[in-house]
Motif scaffolding. Structure first.
Motif, mmCIF file in Angstrom:
data_model
loop_
_atom_site.group_PDB
_atom_site.id
_atom_site.type_symbol
_atom_site.label_atom_id
_atom_site.label_comp_id
_atom_site.label_asym_id
_atom_site.label_seq_id
_atom_site.Cartn_x
_atom_site.Cartn_y
_atom_site.Cartn_z
ATOM 1 N N ASP A 1 63.833 26.010 2.724
ATOM 2 C CA ASP A 1 63.044 27.222 2.469
ATOM 3 C C ASP A 1 62.673 27.912 3.781
ATOM 4 O O ASP A 1 62.811 29.140 3.923
ATOM 5 N N PHE B 1 58.696 26.335 -4.468
ATOM 6 C CA PHE B 1 58.954 27.461 -3.573
ATOM 7 C C PHE B 1 57.718 28.348 -3.453
ATOM 8 O O PHE B 1 57.419 28.865 -2.374
ATOM 9 N N SER B 2 56.981 28.520 -4.536
ATOM 10 C CA SER B 2 55.772 29.359 -4.505
ATOM 11 C C SER B 2 54.734 28.796 -3.546
ATOM 12 O O SER B 2 54.081 29.548 -2.810
ATOM 13 N N THR C 1 64.971 35.869 -3.533
ATOM 14 C CA THR C 1 65.679 35.380 -4.716
ATOM 15 C C THR C 1 66.727 34.352 -4.335
ATOM 16 O O THR C 1 66.844 33.284 -4.960
ATOM 17 N N ARG D 1 65.031 31.157 -3.307
ATOM 18 C CA ARG D 1 64.408 30.468 -4.442
ATOM 19 C C ARG D 1 65.446 29.700 -5.260
ATOM 20 O O ARG D 1 65.190 28.574 -5.709
ATOM 21 N N SER E 1 66.244 26.580 -3.366
ATOM 22 C CA SER E 1 65.067 25.713 -3.332
ATOM 23 C C SER E 1 64.871 24.989 -4.659
ATOM 24 O O SER E 1 64.643 23.775 -4.701
ATOM 25 N N ASP E 2 64.953 25.749 -5.753
ATOM 26 C CA ASP E 2 64.758 25.137 -7.069
ATOM 27 C C ASP E 2 65.789 24.044 -7.327
ATOM 28 O O ASP E 2 65.473 22.977 -7.857
#
Length: 510
Positions: A25, A75-76, A101, A104, A107-108
């Motif tokens: 990230d 990620f948040s 985007t 993310r 990352s997810d």
């Protein structure tokens, strides 16, 4: 004043909790933000990771300070930390939506790959979610490389990201293969998808031993042994030139096993070799029954069908003898049950205390789809060995006459050979005699195989009697609090064992 920096813990539990995703990230965000970050050792917040340390942050007293941030498991949360880091330095958080985007998606997927080994029941959903996110990220990279995205990017950097994404998606396909291994699903399409991604990754970085190893795993998994050996050997050569000797030695052993026939389950006919741990049943706080299974039934009949017998367990150069509590017919069907008391300072008994069942090993293998042969779910045993020749009780050529009355004194796990002999005292068996067992245990909690003893008594029509005696009652609680806890200990031991024997089996305290 030293520059502010984000230091990410890349040690111990933080690695399994997603520190690699956290670093990814920060790397993606640093393309458009003034971020400085690095890896570091343990922050002492184990179990709360992934953790990071905001170093040299402005402080009210005018001196730089450090601030720990934990549980960065999404990620948040990473974005919130980065905003805090930038705000403290008077910098703005300005990131194009397309960058957010893209980051993310990766990352997810990485977080799903990281946590899936610890929630195997969700592996199918986790891997399908990871593959979907990585596919979207790859589509975005393709648009960026060809200049059709909303932002411009370094194409060399973008191709490096493509390699990372392909490697991750190939791993996700591989874990999906393992997760569906025992189902009716055809995994051939999944194998093809994984190999396709690893092949594309090698086109981006032909000298990546990591991609070679991952592809070799898939070839081995799908039974393509020749290709697996070829890829492993290429990876080993690259590892040796880069100094990764420990990992290359492990892969070399795998290559040798594949060349020898692949499986470590070898049918020797006499039952000797590696038996897998099918189940583990807790008996007390330091004793378990290990239910072992041979890949196939021994080819030869049991050599001592009506006698007392034992096997040897090998751990390196160390050998220990154990008497099975299972029957001759069980052995001939490929099953073997061993009653083992684990001592924290033991050698072989401690090894038993760290074993996993086959299912647990398969679940663990989802972390990197390593072969089952490399998991800690195997016990090497010998062929059956004679303990006492029944019914004459001959040993070393000396024969004792016909037995009418038999007395046995046993303690602790010595109940295993006693059970074997008592089972031959039953009507219609080789001994068919009267028998009394005096079984000594330290405490009520230490009595082993009580149900089995009861069953023998009930089946004996009065021929077998069991008398219990306890030798150490006062220090029981203290011993239970201090024994059998050590690194790597499996979770099958009983935390609380309080048998309630019937009146005729009430232990006698001496």
């Amino acid at each position: 004043m030293p520059a502010a920096m984000i230091s990410v813990c890349s040690h111990g539990s933080c690695m399994s909790q997603g520190s690699a995703a956290l670093l990814s990230d920060l790397e993606d965000l640093s393309e458009v933000l003034p971020l400085k970050f690095s890896q570091r050792g343990c922050l002492g917040l184990c179990g709360q990771g992934p953790n990071s340390l905001l170093e040299n942050m402005p402080a009210k007293a005018g001196k730089p300070g450090n601030q720990a941030v934990n549980r960065l498991d999404s990620f948040s949360k990473v974005l919130a930390m980065v905003k805090k880091f930038l705000r403290a330095q008077g910098a703005e958080f300005a990131v194009p939506e397309e960058v957010l985007t893209r980051a993310r998606f990766k990352s997810d997927a990485m977080r799903l790959l990281s946590k899936s080994p610890f929630r195997p029941q969700h592996t199918l959903d986790d891997m399908q979610g990871a593959i979907e996110s990585l596919s979207k990220a790859l589509d975005m990279e393709d648009r960026l490389i060809h200049g059709s995205g909303a932002i411009t990017t370094d194409r060399h950097l973008s191709r490096s990201r493509v390699f990372d994404l392909l490697l991750l998606r190939g791993k996700a396909w591989g874990r999906l293969c393992l997760a569906k291994l025992n189902s009716d699903t055809d995994v051939e399409a999944l194998v093809t998808a994984a190999l396709h991604d690893f092949g594309r990754a090698l086109l981006e970085k032909p000298r990546s031993f990591e991609a070679l190893v991952e592809a070799a795993h898939i070839y081995a998994f799908s039974g393509q042994t020749t290709r697996a050996v070829e890829f492993y050997e290429k990876a080993i050569d690259l590892m040796k030139t880069s100094g990764t000797t420990h990992e290359s030695a492990r892969l070399q052993r795998r290559v040798e096993r594949l060349k020898a026939g692949g499986s470590i389950e070898v049918d020797t006919g006499d039952g000797s070799g590696l038996w897998k741990v099918e189940e583990i049943t807790g008996v007390t706080a330091d004793t378990c029954v290990y239910h072992l299974r041979l890949g196939r039934s021994p080819g030869n009949p049991h050599p001592y069908p009506e006698s007392a017998w034992h096997i040897q367990v090998f751990l390196g150069s160390t050998v220990r003898e154990y008497t099975p509590i299972s029957s001759v017919s069980d052995w001939e069907d490929g099953s073997l049950d061993l009653l083992v008391k684990t001592y924290p300072d033991g050698t072989v008994s401690r090894f038993f205390g760290t074993l996993r069942t086959v299912q647990e090993a398969r679940d663990l293998a989802l972390q990197n789809y390593a072969p089952l042969e490399e998991q800690n779910c195997w016990v090497r045993v010998s062929a059956p060995l004679l303990t006492l020749q029944l019914p004459s009780f001959s040993e070393g050529g000396k024969i004792v006459g016909p037995v009418e009355d038999l007395g046995i004194i046993a303690g602790g796990t010595g109940i295993a050979p006693a059970l074997q002999i008592l089972s031959e005292c039953l009507p219609g068996k080789s001994l068919n005699c009267r028998a009394v067992l005096l079984y000594s245990s330290r405490s009520l909690q230490d009595i082993l195989m009580l149900d089995e003893l009861r069953a023998i008594q009930e089946a004996s029509a009065g021929q077998v009697r069991v008398v219990h005696t306890l030798t150490a009652v006062k220090d029981v609680l203290q011993r239970l609090q201090t024994r059998c806890y050590f690194s790597g200990r499996h979770g099958h031991f009983l935390e609380d064992h309080r048998p309630d024997p019937p009146q005729e089996l009430t232990p006698r305290v001496t």
